[in-house]
Write a protein that holds these residues in place. Structure first.
Motif, mmCIF file in Angstrom:
data_model
loop_
_atom_site.group_PDB
_atom_site.id
_atom_site.type_symbol
_atom_site.label_atom_id
_atom_site.label_comp_id
_atom_site.label_asym_id
_atom_site.label_seq_id
_atom_site.Cartn_x
_atom_site.Cartn_y
_atom_site.Cartn_z
ATOM 1 N N LEU A 80 0.835 -1.198 0.000
ATOM 2 C CA LEU A 80 0.000 0.000 0.000
ATOM 3 C C LEU A 80 0.870 1.248 0.000
ATOM 4 C CD1 LEU A 80 -2.723 -0.924 2.647
ATOM 5 C CD2 LEU A 80 -2.901 -1.024 0.161
ATOM 6 N N THR A 81 0.425 2.248 -0.722
ATOM 7 C CA THR A 81 1.036 3.570 -0.655
ATOM 8 C C THR A 81 0.382 4.304 0.513
ATOM 9 O OG1 THR A 81 -0.641 4.525 -2.098
ATOM 10 C CG2 THR A 81 1.351 3.640 -3.166
ATOM 11 N N GLY A 82 0.845 5.492 0.808
ATOM 12 C CA GLY A 82 0.189 6.308 1.834
ATOM 13 C C GLY A 82 -1.256 6.582 1.468
ATOM 14 N N PHE A 83 -1.497 6.815 0.188
ATOM 15 C CA PHE A 83 -2.852 7.042 -0.325
ATOM 16 C C PHE A 83 -3.722 5.809 -0.074
ATOM 17 C CE2 PHE A 83 -5.505 7.570 -4.391
ATOM 18 C CZ PHE A 83 -6.300 8.576 -3.880
ATOM 19 N N GLY A 84 -3.172 4.615 -0.333
ATOM 20 C CA GLY A 84 -3.902 3.370 -0.102
ATOM 21 C C GLY A 84 -4.156 3.115 1.374
ATOM 22 N N ARG A 85 -3.153 3.399 2.211
ATOM 23 C CA ARG A 85 -3.336 3.223 3.667
ATOM 24 C C ARG A 85 -4.421 4.161 4.190
ATOM 25 N NH1 ARG A 85 2.123 2.621 3.297
ATOM 26 N NH2 ARG A 85 2.549 4.798 3.881
ATOM 27 N N SER A 86 -4.459 5.390 3.636
ATOM 28 C CA SER A 86 -5.486 6.333 4.103
ATOM 29 C C SER A 86 -6.881 5.859 3.705
ATOM 30 C CB SER A 86 -5.215 7.741 3.579
ATOM 31 O OG SER A 86 -5.401 7.822 2.179
ATOM 32 N N LEU A 87 -7.023 5.264 2.522
ATOM 33 C CA LEU A 87 -8.321 4.714 2.116
ATOM 34 C C LEU A 87 -8.681 3.518 2.984
ATOM 35 C CD1 LEU A 87 -10.809 4.647 0.317
ATOM 36 C CD2 LEU A 87 -9.465 3.385 -1.388
ATOM 37 N N ASN A 88 -7.703 2.686 3.285
ATOM 38 C CA ASN A 88 -7.942 1.532 4.153
ATOM 39 C C ASN A 88 -8.445 1.991 5.519
ATOM 40 O OD1 ASN A 88 -8.000 -1.232 4.037
ATOM 41 N ND2 ASN A 88 -5.874 -1.516 4.619
ATOM 42 N N SER A 89 -7.859 3.063 6.041
ATOM 43 C CA SER A 89 -8.297 3.610 7.338
ATOM 44 C C SER A 89 -9.724 4.136 7.253
ATOM 45 C CB SER A 89 -7.369 4.744 7.781
ATOM 46 O OG SER A 89 -6.093 4.243 8.033
ATOM 47 N N ALA A 90 -10.052 4.741 6.129
ATOM 48 C CA ALA A 90 -11.406 5.268 5.946
ATOM 49 C C ALA A 90 -12.431 4.144 5.832
ATOM 50 C CB ALA A 90 -11.463 6.152 4.697
ATOM 51 N N LEU A 91 -12.021 2.999 5.310
ATOM 52 C CA LEU A 91 -12.937 1.861 5.145
ATOM 53 C C LEU A 91 -13.122 1.066 6.439
ATOM 54 C CD1 LEU A 91 -11.790 0.523 1.664
ATOM 55 C CD2 LEU A 91 -13.906 1.752 2.199
ATOM 56 N N ALA A 92 -12.220 1.224 7.395
ATOM 57 C CA ALA A 92 -12.291 0.457 8.646
ATOM 58 C C ALA A 92 -13.639 0.600 9.353
ATOM 59 C CB ALA A 92 -11.141 0.828 9.568
ATOM 60 N N PRO A 93 -14.194 1.821 9.517
ATOM 61 C CA PRO A 93 -15.507 1.927 10.163
ATOM 62 C C PRO A 93 -16.619 1.219 9.377
ATOM 63 C CG PRO A 93 -14.422 4.064 10.143
ATOM 64 C CD PRO A 93 -13.607 3.144 9.286
ATOM 65 N N LEU A 94 -16.518 1.209 8.072
ATOM 66 C CA LEU A 94 -17.508 0.500 7.255
ATOM 67 C C LEU A 94 -17.420 -1.008 7.520
ATOM 68 C CD1 LEU A 94 -19.717 0.731 5.091
ATOM 69 C CD2 LEU A 94 -17.903 0.550 3.371
ATOM 70 N N GLY A 95 -16.201 -1.523 7.622
ATOM 71 C CA GLY A 95 -16.012 -2.934 7.956
ATOM 72 C C GLY A 95 -16.551 -3.272 9.332
ATOM 73 N N GLU A 96 -16.346 -2.374 10.279
ATOM 74 C CA GLU A 96 -16.876 -2.582 11.635
ATOM 75 C C GLU A 96 -18.397 -2.598 11.618
ATOM 76 O OE1 GLU A 96 -15.063 0.520 13.941
ATOM 77 O OE2 GLU A 96 -13.044 -0.309 13.628
ATOM 78 N N TRP A 97 -19.002 -1.712 10.826
ATOM 79 C CA TRP A 97 -20.455 -1.684 10.696
ATOM 80 C C TRP A 97 -20.938 -3.014 10.120
ATOM 81 C CZ3 TRP A 97 -23.743 -2.267 6.544
ATOM 82 C CH2 TRP A 97 -25.084 -1.924 6.766
ATOM 83 N N GLY A 98 -20.254 -3.505 9.098
ATOM 84 C CA GLY A 98 -20.628 -4.788 8.496
ATOM 85 C C GLY A 98 -20.535 -5.940 9.485
ATOM 86 N N GLU A 99 -19.469 -5.949 10.274
ATOM 87 C CA GLU A 99 -19.315 -6.990 11.303
ATOM 88 C C GLU A 99 -20.438 -6.910 12.331
ATOM 89 O OE1 GLU A 99 -17.142 -9.538 11.833
ATOM 90 O OE2 GLU A 99 -16.152 -9.146 9.921
ATOM 91 N N ALA A 100 -20.787 -5.707 12.747
ATOM 92 C CA ALA A 100 -21.831 -5.515 13.756
ATOM 93 C C ALA A 100 -23.203 -5.961 13.254
ATOM 94 C CB ALA A 100 -21.889 -4.051 14.192
ATOM 95 N N HIS A 101 -23.429 -5.895 11.975
ATOM 96 C CA HIS A 101 -24.738 -6.222 11.394
ATOM 97 C C HIS A 101 -24.697 -7.455 10.497
ATOM 98 C CE1 HIS A 101 -26.361 -2.470 12.927
ATOM 99 N NE2 HIS A 101 -25.277 -1.865 12.465
ATOM 100 N N LEU A 102 -23.678 -8.265 10.642
ATOM 101 C CA LEU A 102 -23.473 -9.419 9.766
ATOM 102 C C LEU A 102 -24.670 -10.363 9.738
ATOM 103 C CD1 LEU A 102 -21.346 -10.465 7.844
ATOM 104 C CD2 LEU A 102 -20.357 -11.761 9.714
ATOM 105 N N ASP A 103 -25.221 -10.690 10.891
ATOM 106 C CA ASP A 103 -26.370 -11.615 10.923
ATOM 107 C C ASP A 103 -27.540 -11.056 10.121
ATOM 108 O OD1 ASP A 103 -24.966 -13.400 12.474
ATOM 109 O OD2 ASP A 103 -25.799 -12.674 14.364
#
Length: 114
Positions: A80-103
């Motif tokens: 990952l570049t810095g640009f890619g790491r920053s996008l990954n950080s921005a996607l982390a809350p979306l992933g957490e939301w998905g985990e919380a509502h997975l069922d």
């Protein structure tokens, strides 16, 4: 080619990371560089052809870096570049939301939605 006009930041972000696989590739690379075969194993279900296309797009948009080691046998690593790491950080809350509502998400009758 005409430069796209974005209506908002979300529109621009989706243009850069759109598609099913890029988020999973970003996630797989979060802990450090991986070779092509390692990436293919880390991203379950992706074909070799699609992985190649996605990696090329991600390199062209600056999300990842492709390092070629001139040796025998040839070695290529993706990171990952810095640009890619920053996008990954921005996607982390979306992933957490998905985990919380997975069922609930898994219970959606997707054949009727699509």
């Amino acid at each position: 080619m005409k430069t796209p006009t974005f209506t908002c930041g979300l529109d621009a972000a989706i243009a850069v990371m759109g598609g099913k696989w890029k988020g999973l590739i970003l996630f797989a690379l979060q802990d450090g560089p991986l070779r092509f075969g390692e990436l293919r194993r880390a991203v379950a279900g992706i074909s070799e052809r699609v992985l190649i296309l996605q990696l090329r797009e991600m390199e062209a948009t600056g999300l990842l870096h492709r390092e070629v080691y001139h040796q025998v046998p040839p070695k290529v690593e993706y990171s990952l570049t810095g640009f890619g790491r920053s996008l990954n950080s921005a996607l982390a809350p979306l992933g957490e939301w998905g985990e919380a509502h997975l069922d609930r998400i898994e219970a959606i009758p997707w054949d009727q939605v699509r």
